[in-house]
Design a protein around this motif. Structure first.
Motif, PDB file in Angstrom:
ATOM      1  N   ILE A  12       0.824  -1.209   0.000  1.00 19.05           N
ATOM      2  CA  ILE A  12       0.000   0.000   0.000  1.00 19.05           C
ATOM      3  C   ILE A  12       0.857   1.258   0.000  1.00 19.05           C
ATOM      4  N   ARG A  13       1.865   1.299   0.833  1.00 24.03           N
ATOM      5  CA  ARG A  13       2.688   2.520   0.937  1.00 24.03           C
ATOM      6  C   ARG A  13       3.330   2.869  -0.401  1.00 24.03           C
ATOM      7  N   HIS A  14       3.894   1.869  -1.047  1.00 21.27           N
ATOM      8  CA  HIS A  14       4.555   2.119  -2.334  1.00 21.27           C
ATOM      9  C   HIS A  14       3.545   2.639  -3.360  1.00 21.27           C
ATOM     10  N   LEU A  15       2.380   2.024  -3.416  1.00 21.67           N
ATOM     11  CA  LEU A  15       1.365   2.414  -4.396  1.00 21.67           C
ATOM     12  C   LEU A  15       0.820   3.805  -4.102  1.00 21.67           C
ATOM     13  N   GLU A  16       0.607   4.119  -2.830  1.00 19.57           N
ATOM     14  CA  GLU A  16       0.129   5.456  -2.478  1.00 19.57           C
ATOM     15  C   GLU A  16       1.179   6.519  -2.833  1.00 19.57           C
ATOM     16  N   SER A  17       2.436   6.155  -2.655  1.00 20.82           N
ATOM     17  CA  SER A  17       3.505   7.080  -3.028  1.00 20.82           C
ATOM     18  C   SER A  17       3.540   7.269  -4.540  1.00 20.82           C
ATOM     19  N   LEU A  18       3.366   6.180  -5.264  1.00 20.03           N
ATOM     20  CA  LEU A  18       3.360   6.238  -6.728  1.00 20.03           C
ATOM     21  C   LEU A  18       2.208   7.102  -7.232  1.00 20.03           C
ATOM     22  N   LEU A  19       1.054   6.952  -6.591  1.00 24.11           N
ATOM     23  CA  LEU A  19      -0.151   7.678  -7.013  1.00 24.11           C
ATOM     24  C   LEU A  19      -0.252   9.059  -6.367  1.00 24.11           C
ATOM     25  N   ASN A  20       0.622   9.331  -5.426  1.00 24.08           N
ATOM     26  CA  ASN A  20       0.575  10.620  -4.703  1.00 24.08           C
ATOM     27  C   ASN A  20      -0.807  10.824  -4.086  1.00 24.08           C
ATOM     28  N   TYR A  21      -1.319   9.749  -3.513  1.00 21.53           N
ATOM     29  CA  TYR A  21      -2.655   9.818  -2.894  1.00 21.53           C
ATOM     30  C   TYR A  21      -2.724   8.795  -1.764  1.00 21.53           C
ATOM     31  N   SER A  22      -3.263   9.212  -0.604  1.00 16.58           N
ATOM     32  CA  SER A  22      -3.426   8.312   0.538  1.00 16.58           C
ATOM     33  C   SER A  22      -4.884   7.873   0.629  1.00 16.58           C
TER      34      SER A  22
ATOM     35  N   VAL B 123     -13.739   7.362  -6.080  1.00 17.57           N
ATOM     36  CA  VAL B 123     -14.685   6.965  -5.026  1.00 17.57           C
ATOM     37  C   VAL B 123     -14.131   7.330  -3.652  1.00 17.57           C
ATOM     38  N   ASP B 124     -12.861   7.012  -3.429  1.00 19.90           N
ATOM     39  CA  ASP B 124     -12.263   7.237  -2.112  1.00 19.90           C
ATOM     40  C   ASP B 124     -12.198   8.718  -1.766  1.00 19.90           C
ATOM     41  N   SER B 125     -12.029   9.576  -2.771  1.00 19.15           N
ATOM     42  CA  SER B 125     -11.905  11.018  -2.534  1.00 19.15           C
ATOM     43  C   SER B 125     -13.258  11.710  -2.453  1.00 19.15           C
ATOM     44  N   GLY B 126     -14.328  10.938  -2.450  1.00 18.59           N
ATOM     45  CA  GLY B 126     -15.652  11.545  -2.399  1.00 18.59           C
ATOM     46  C   GLY B 126     -16.070  12.095  -3.746  1.00 18.59           C
ATOM     47  N   TYR B 127     -15.669  11.384  -4.818  1.00 20.18           N
ATOM     48  CA  TYR B 127     -16.044  11.735  -6.191  1.00 20.18           C
ATOM     49  C   TYR B 127     -15.450  13.100  -6.591  1.00 20.18           C
ATOM     50  N   ASN B 128     -14.170  13.278  -6.270  1.00 25.66           N
ATOM     51  CA  ASN B 128     -13.467  14.511  -6.613  1.00 25.66           C
ATOM     52  C   ASN B 128     -12.579  14.235  -7.825  1.00 25.66           C
ATOM     53  N   LYS B 129     -13.032  14.653  -8.980  1.00 24.05           N
ATOM     54  CA  LYS B 129     -12.311  14.316 -10.210  1.00 24.05           C
ATOM     55  C   LYS B 129     -10.997  15.079 -10.349  1.00 24.05           C
ATOM     56  N   GLU B 130     -10.890  16.280  -9.731  1.00 21.07           N
ATOM     57  CA  GLU B 130      -9.633  17.027  -9.804  1.00 21.07           C
ATOM     58  C   GLU B 130      -8.511  16.259  -9.107  1.00 21.07           C
ATOM     59  N   ILE B 131      -8.842  15.629  -7.989  1.00 22.80           N
ATOM     60  CA  ILE B 131      -7.842  14.817  -7.280  1.00 22.80           C
ATOM     61  C   ILE B 131      -7.405  13.647  -8.153  1.00 22.80           C
ATOM     62  N   VAL B 132      -8.372  13.061  -8.866  1.00 22.55           N
ATOM     63  CA  VAL B 132      -8.040  11.942  -9.764  1.00 22.55           C
ATOM     64  C   VAL B 132      -7.035  12.397 -10.818  1.00 22.55           C
ATOM     65  N   PHE B 133      -7.287  13.562 -11.423  1.00 17.68           N
ATOM     66  CA  PHE B 133      -6.396  14.043 -12.486  1.00 17.68           C
ATOM     67  C   PHE B 133      -5.006  14.342 -11.936  1.00 17.68           C
ATOM     68  N   GLU B 134      -4.947  14.938 -10.758  1.00 13.22           N
ATOM     69  CA  GLU B 134      -3.657  15.228 -10.130  1.00 13.22           C
ATOM     70  C   GLU B 134      -2.883  13.945  -9.847  1.00 13.22           C
ATOM     71  N   SER B 135      -3.602  12.878  -9.513  1.00 13.30           N
ATOM     72  CA  SER B 135      -2.956  11.616  -9.152  1.00 13.30           C
ATOM     73  C   SER B 135      -2.532  10.808 -10.380  1.00 13.30           C
ATOM     74  N   ILE B 136      -3.413  10.733 -11.370  1.00 12.32           N
ATOM     75  CA  ILE B 136      -3.162   9.869 -12.530  1.00 12.32           C
ATOM     76  C   ILE B 136      -2.343  10.576 -13.605  1.00 12.32           C
ATOM     77  N   ARG B 137      -2.468  11.892 -13.694  1.00 13.30           N
ATOM     78  CA  ARG B 137      -1.775  12.625 -14.765  1.00 13.30           C
ATOM     79  C   ARG B 137      -0.284  12.336 -14.818  1.00 13.30           C
ATOM     80  N   PRO B 138       0.432  12.315 -13.679  1.00 13.62           N
ATOM     81  CA  PRO B 138       1.877  12.019 -13.767  1.00 13.62           C
ATOM     82  C   PRO B 138       2.176  10.674 -14.427  1.00 13.62           C
ATOM     83  N   LEU B 139       1.283   9.713 -14.269  1.00 16.00           N
ATOM     84  CA  LEU B 139       1.502   8.411 -14.909  1.00 16.00           C
ATOM     85  C   LEU B 139       1.378   8.510 -16.420  1.00 16.00           C
ATOM     86  N   LEU B 140       0.563   9.456 -16.885  1.00 15.46           N
ATOM     87  CA  LEU B 140       0.292   9.584 -18.315  1.00 15.46           C
ATOM     88  C   LEU B 140       1.231  10.566 -19.010  1.00 15.46           C
ATOM     89  N   GLU B 141       2.039  11.288 -18.236  1.00 22.25           N
ATOM     90  CA  GLU B 141       2.932  12.300 -18.812  1.00 22.25           C
ATOM     91  C   GLU B 141       3.976  11.648 -19.724  1.00 22.25           C
TER      92      GLU B 141
END
Length: 1403
Positions: free
Chosen positions: A1158-1168, A1302-1320
């Motif tokens: 979990i720790r590694h994945l949360e660090s990778l995704l920049n999301y707890s 879902v975990d962020s309470g349906y906050n799509k901006e948080i999703v983009f901040e988290s996933i965007r680095p993977l897609l860069e």
């Protein structure tokens, strides 16, 4: 002859006495058929008569007798059941031939398993007799689509099958007997037909025969009717003569058999080693090994039973088997290849054993070949037997064998040997068999048809032909393999229908056991008949129900039932409809140790644990699972998987008709009618025209007068016209009102109609027709004025009434006023024209018509130094006078020789100046001409060239204004419903303008934006609202919201097609304001807000175009007013979606830390994660069946797919606002696809964290990682890869996005901040590359190359796809092999593009 009587249940007797059934016999019916009919009317009956005795005719007469109860609109039906699909059509045609009843036919391949109650209801309302296979009726009874009470007659053909779990038996035990015990009074009349009431091997005593017959009678609740003896039937039908044909067994020489058997074993072991090297998972390996063993056993059987030559033919048959369907990377393809290679090697090994002489044939010396083991005595015996019948005229023979492979190779054998003795033709008919190409039903019917017509003389068949084949000319039946049951003997014997036909049983000499069994079969007919007659008066014994309390589950509201025996099938059927991929197929797993049934992770019930009778524990668990699935709605009240119903609804929705002839609207603001005696007030707008180029002819402003004031954003509109010389800027300014009298209105309309018609047509003939129709009337028509101005003063523009009145030009009137116009001039002030004598000041700046060539010219001046005697240089360099020219060219003699010539200029051509490309103004090379005045008719005078030039732009200007007003009407229609949803009219116009209009803007970008938002909104609501439903069900539900069919339907309900601009503006079809013709009649229509709009005509609009506009309108409201605005519009149009998100309920605990890092994945995704179990779920593949994780990633992937698509689309739309329409679509498709996500997953090493149990997935991921090094490590977008990525890799990116959302309470901006680095790095307009297929398609369109449809093929079990383009007489093509279809097409297109660019120097 004896008539059987049986004691019926009392309730049935009462019911039958109330409804008397009259016998409706056919006039040609035989006596025993009439007796059987009488029995069938009085009681449930099993007609036991030999094949060919006309049992079907008895059933038909019974149906005729019940016809008065069946004819529509009666709710009752008759059902005719047949055990084989091939018999459905045969029996249905017989019923149609002898009755007037409406007959429907049904079998499995029609897809009836997925029909819902509404479809069956339609069939029941349409047909009176339903002919079907028994499983269909059983399913319909279980789902309660049918009730026994609606069936008046139930015919069961070949009813001896009614035993065990056969559908016949299940129908009787699960439904008939249950209702019989409940004293039901509306049970159907049962009518069974059989040539043998016993299906087993028979018995050693007559009592055993009766016991079997009694069991059938009890099960069928019927009594057997039969004739006293075979002799009674022999008066009407021929019976074949049974004969034995003995052969002495001569075993294959041991040396031959041992050698070839050893070769077989060695080759089998060799290919099993190859199988190990394939590195497949255990289950796939075991499956292939079993298939290999089956083929090995079949070949060994052929070697032992038929000889080495036929064993070789069997190997050749196996090796030639081609898969019917193309395989794209399927594991089964590897298995087929292993088996195929094995059979090829066997064929070669066995061929080496044969004589090497190239002219050798197995037909050369039969006995010698038998001695050497190439043929067996049994095979030779068959040949000798057939040769005995070579003098028989018109042979029709059926050879029955047990195995499919035997049928195939015996056919080869007879083809090889029979030509020496006769011209008989042989074919085979057999059912399906592993690794042997199954015959299609069509092929089987063709063979039977050829047999009937005599084109085929011998059919080698398995038991598939024992039932149902009716060939009255069949005169020989040979049992190559002995009958296994009494029924098989009777039915195969019954195939020989011709008089004096033979039924030959081949038998090995000394096989006393088989001979004794066959002799019993010979006597069995009489024994069964005797026992049936002996017990004819015995009553039917009521059968005790096999179903105990708890053995079934019934839905009270519908009556649908599932039993212990049917529950396993229902659970497997339910699981088969759950989402799957190429790495796992969802199936239940039974754990016998814990008595637990584990269901797939996409099932809302994870497991069921039961206790009870150990023999039926699995059935108990499946029944309990069915019950629980129904209680939570996963099985409907008809006990059908919920997705079947949803898919059915979606399919029905998709099949709804659409009328593509749609109206074309014109705005009410430009339409009016007149009162001939009243003044008219016009709102005036100055159309300012500014040119950014120098031209000899300047332009002037034009006043637009309309009957109603424009909305503010239209009144201030400005746009550019693309003129060949540059740009003309158009601006609109309101300048006040003007009141005109009827005469002024008429004058203005006549001027604009005349001028614009001449500019559009350059002809005068249509002008006179229109001028005659110029009158003020109360008919609604296009009504606005376009008037030239004389000043550029915006505050006080002056209408150029002199130009307007030019339309009133009259020679007589103006000649009087211009007699002394030039008293000081040396030349005459008057000129003779075709219109009459006019002053020279009136001929200049006039518009004239020259009848001799039909042209219209503008006169710019008078050539005082030229007349008819002046010289004219022609194209051929000749020089002649104008007088001579007109004599030669037009046969006109000029009469006024001293008159000066006129300087004429061709008038401007009106074009569509709204096009996105630059429009070149078309001017003729000879733009100016010299004209004799006497040839000119004056149309307008005086009028300036500036007015003509300015008016040439007005059709394009007014078309744009008309389009804006159409958009405004649509906007107003929505605003009447939702006042706060304000949107610029130009944005609405963009959303209703398609690419076909070829203007600077179109709907593509807005459509892409709206499409992504619509799917995002629908997916979010479905995910939140249906938390127990799997991804497959959510996808179908989403499709019912976002599909083009649904969007088109909603759009049509609001009359959107009339607003759509779907055609390039054609100036020739533009309606000139003030003109009137029958072809331009406007029809009034009312919009949903009761506002008026008008229809100018109808045009074809594709349904997808309507859906595109709906999506574009969503995008328009989204881009200008945000998500709330888009939701309001969607709600208005009928898409009920909101963002009220319910908490994601998870009533289970997962020890996340033990399963993933979990720790590694949360660090990778920049999301707890607040709930780490969501992270576990997002990384769990469906193949990971451990109970600790109750769900897989499919639902989160469903949600994340829509969220990411929307986020990336919005990002691109906002970041690059100036991009051309369609560019957003290309950028989005290059960024939002599985390959891009898969590459991102690999770069982030997410594949190391996926929880799965698929060996194949592991192999594919490893192969992908190895191939990844060959790709660009910088970008994650584009189409570079020539290998397909496992879809699971891309799915994980989407499921992680869903989990964070879902975990962020349906906050799509948080999703983009988290996933965007993977897609860069994300795609940009500079880095985009089109998909090769799209780029190739565009290139072929642009260069007019011929691109053929991609061709799919399959060779040696490997699928290929070929792309071919013909360019300048050269063919360019490339074939991709062994890739999945999508990647194969991409690679093939890429290679063809490369070749085209290299050879043709294309960029």
């Amino acid at each position: 002859m004896v008539q059987n009587k049986a004691m019926e249940p009392v309730n049935m007797e009462i019911e039958r006495t109330q409804i008397q059934i009259p016998a409706d016999a056919l006039p040609f019916a035989r006596s025993y058929q009439l007796e059987a009919l009488e029995s069938g009317i009085k009681q449930n009956t099993i007609v036991y008569l030999e094949t060919g005795s006309g049992k079907t005719l008895i059933a038909i007469m019974l149906l005729r007798s019940y016809a008065h109860l069946l004819r529509k609109p009666s709710p009752y039906i008759a059902v005719f059941l047949v055990p084989q699909v091939v018999l459905v059509t045969q029996q249905a045609e017989a019923v149609k031939m002898h009755t007037d009843l409406k007959v429907g036919t049904y079998w499995g391949d029609m897809g009836v398993d997925f029909w819902r109650s509404e479809m069956w209801k339609e069939e029941l309302e349409k047909y009176e007799v339903l002919v079907m296979t028994p499983q269909i009726l059983l399913n319909n009874l279980r789902h309660s689509f049918f009730k026994l009470s609606m069936i008046k007659v139930l015919v069961m053909d070949e009813c001896h099958h009614a035993s065990g779990h056969h559908p016949y038996a299940c129908i009787m035990t699960e439904f008939y007997h249950c209702q019989l015990h409940q004293s039901a009074t509306d049970l159907p009349r049962i009518f069974g037909m059989t040539a043998s009431p016993i299906k087993s091997k028979g018995g050693n005593s007559e009592i055993s025969y009766w016991k079997a017959i009694h069991e059938l009678e009890t099960l069928m609740n019927s009594k057997v009717y039969t004739c006293v003896s075979e002799s009674v039937l022999s008066e009407f039908i021929p019976f074949s003569i049974p004969k034995f044909k003995f052969y002495r067994n001569k075993e294959i020489p041991y040396a031959c058999f041992a050698h070839l058997a050893d070769q077989l074993k060695i080759l089998k072991d060799k290919h099993e080693l190859v199988l190990k090297d394939l590195d497949l998972d255990e289950s796939s390996t075991e499956s292939i090994r079993k298939n290999l063993s089956k083929v090995f056993s079949s070949l060994l059987f052929c070697l032992d039973e038929l000889g080495a030559w036929l064993a070789m033919k069997a190997a050749w048959s196996f090796s030639c088997n081609e898969n019917v369907f193309f395989s794209w990377g399927n594991v089964d393809l590897l298995g087929d290849r292993v088996v195929k290679n094995f059979t090829v090697d066997v064929y070669k090994a066995f061929s080496n054993y044969l004589p090497t002489n190239p002219n050798w044939s197995v037909a050369d010396d039969i006995n010698s070949n038998m001695d050497e083991g190439l043929l067996t005595a049994k095979v030779v015996c068959l040949l000798e037997l057939l040769i005995e019948y070579r003098d028989l005229k018109d042979l029709r023979c059926i050879v029955f064998v047990q195995r499919v492979i035997t049928a195939i190779v015996i056919k080869y054998f007879l083809d090889e040997l029979l030509p020496k003795y006769s011209d008989w033709k042989t074919k085979y008919i057999a059912g399906s068999s592993t690794h042997v190409q199954p015959q299609t039903r069509k092929k089987q019917n063709e063979v039977v048809g050829e047999f009937r017509e005599g084109m085929v003389n011998i059919i080698v068949a398995t038991s598939i032909l024992e039932e149902g084949l009716d060939v009255q000319s069949c005169n020989l039946v040979v049992r190559f393999d002995p009958c296994t049951t009494v029924c098989s003997y009777i039915q195969s014997r019954g195939r020989a229908r011709k008089l004096n036909s033979d039924y030959v049983l081949m038998l090995e000499s000394g096989d006393l056991s088989t001979k004794s069994r066959l002799e019993k079969y010979l006597a069995s007919g009489e024994i069964m008949r005797r026992e049936s007659l002996l017990h004819a008066s015995d009553p039917c014994i009521s059968r005790e129900s096999d179903l105990q309390e708890g053995d079934l589950y019934r839905v009270e509201s519908t009556g649908a039932t599932v039993t212990l025996s049917s529950s396993i099938g229902l659970i497997y059927f339910y699981c088969s409809r759950l989402p799957s991929d190429g790495y796992f197929k969802p199936t239940p797993r039974w754990d016998i140790n814990t008595c637990t049934l584990y269901l797939p992770k996409s099932c809302p019930i994870p497991s069921v644990t039961v206790e009870g009778n150990s023999k039926i524990l699995k059935q108990i668990a499946c029944l309990e699972a069915c019950k629980q699935l129904h209680q939570i709605g996963a099985l409907t009240n008809r006990l059908v998987p919920d997705i079947v119903v949803e898919e059915d609804d979606a399919q029905e929705l998709a099949s709804q008709p659409y009328e593509d002839e749609q109206p074309s609207y014109v705005p009410s603001e430009l339409v009016a009618s007149f009162s001939p005696n009243a003044n008219v007030v016009y709102h005036c707008y100055l159309i300012e025209l500014k040119q950014d180029f120098d031209y000899e002819v300047p332009i002037c402003d034009v006043v637009l007068g309309i009957r109603s004031e424009l909305e503010s954003d239209i009144a201030a509109i400005h746009f550019d016209l693309q003129v060949g010389r540059g740009v003309v800027t158009v601006k609109l300014n309101y300048i006040g009102k003007i009141e005109l009298g009827p005469e002024q209105v008429m004058l203005s309309r006549r001027f604009q109609v005349t001028l614009l018609r001449l500019l559009l047509d350059h002809k005068l003939n249509t002008l006179s027709e229109i001028s005659n129709q110029l009158h003020l009337s109360d008919t609604v028509q296009m009504d606005y004025l376009l008037l030239p101005t004389t000043t550029t003063n915006l505050r006080h523009p002056i209408i150029d009434w002199e130009s307007v009145t030019s339309v009133l030009f009259s020679c007589n009137k103006f000649h009087k006023n211009h007699i002394n116009c030039h008293p000081l001039k040396a030349y005459s002030s008057c000129i003779q024209t075709k219109s009459g004598l006019v002053c020279t000041c009136m001929i200049k700046n006039s518009l004239v018509y020259t009848p001799h060539n039909g042209n219209v010219y503008f006169i710019t001046g008078i050539l005082n130094d030229m007349n008819e005697n002046s010289l004219l240089k022609l194209k051929d360099d000749r020089v002649i006078t104008y007088k001579k020219y007109f004599e030669e060219k037009h046969e006109i003699s000029l009469r006024f020789g001293n008159q000066p010539l006129l300087h004429g200029r061709r008038i401007f051509r009106v074009q569509n100046y709204l096009l996105c490309r630059e429009v070149k103004e078309k001017e003729a090379n000879n733009i100016t001409v010299e004209l004799p005045p006497e040839l000119c008719c004056i149309i307008l005078s005086p009028v300036s060239l500036t007015v003509l030039y300015s008016f040439s732009f007005l059709p394009s200007i007014m078309h744009r204004l008309e389009s804006l007003l159409i958009a405004a009407n649509l906007k107003r229609m929505h605003l009447d419903h939702c006042m706060q949803n304000v949107i610029p009219t130009t944005k609405v116009l963009e959303a209703i303008t398609t690419k076909k209009c070829q203007e600077k803007f179109n709907l593509e970008s807005l459509e892409t934006l709206g499409d992504s938002f619509l799917k995002y909104a629908a997916s979010q609501q479905l995910f939140s609202s249906f938390q127990n439903q799997h991804e497959g069900l959510l996808s179908v539900k989403k499709e019912k919201i976002v599909s083009n069919v649904v969007l088109c339907k909603l759009g049509c309900e609001l009359k959107l097609p009339g607003f759509i601009r779907d055609e390039c503006f054609d100036v020739k079809r533009w309606i000139i304001p003030g003109s009137y013709s029958a072809n331009e009649t406007l029809q009034e229509d009312l919009l949903s807000n009761n506002r008026k709009i008008y229809i100018s005509g109808r045009r074809k609009v594709k349904s997808k175009r309507v859906a595109d506009v709906v999506e574009a309108l969503i995008g328009a409201f989204l881009s200008t007013g945000g998500e709330i605005s888009a939701l309001r519009f969607m709600n208005w149009i009928g898409i009920k979606v909101d963002f009220v998100c319910k908490p994601y309920e998870r009533d289970f605990k997962v020890q996340s830390e033990k399963l993933i890092n979990i720790r590694h994945l949360e660090s990778l995704l920049n999301y707890s994660f607040r709930d780490p179990s969501l992270l576990v779920e997002a990384l769990t593949h469906g193949s990971y069946m451990l109970p600790q994780i109750p769900r897989c990633y499919q639902r989160l992937e469903f949600l994340g797919d829509a969220v990411l698509d929307y986020l990336i689309t919005v990002h691109l739309y906002n970041k690059y606002p100036g991009m051309s329409p369609g560019f957003l679509t290309d950028m989005r498709s290059a960024s939002v696809n599985n390959d891009c996500y898969a590459r991102s997953a690999i770069k982030a090493e997410l594949h190391k964290h996926i929880l799965h149990a698929s060996h194949q997935l592991h192999k594919d991921i490893v192969a992908t990682i190895n191939n990844f090094g060959n790709l660009s490590s910088v970008s994650t977008f584009g189409w570079e890869s020539e290998k397909s990525f496992p879809k699971v890799l891309g799915d994980v990116i989407e499921s992680l996005a869903g989990a964070i959302f879902v975990d962020s309470g349906y906050n799509k901006e948080i999703v983009f901040e988290s996933i965007r680095p993977l897609l860069e790095p994300l795609i940009t307009p500079e880095t985009i590359k089109l998909h090769p297929a799209r780029e190739l398609h565009h290139l072929c369109q642009r260069m007019h190359y011929n691109m053929k449809k991609p061709a799919k093929s399959c060779e040696n079990g490997v699928a290929s796809i070929t792309v071919e383009v013909e360019a300048n007489g050269v063919t360019y093509k490339h074939t991709s092999t062994g890739l999945d279809k999508r990647t194969g097409k991409k690679v093939a297109c890429k290679e063809v593009l490369k070749s085209l660019k290299e050879d043709l120097n294309l960029e």
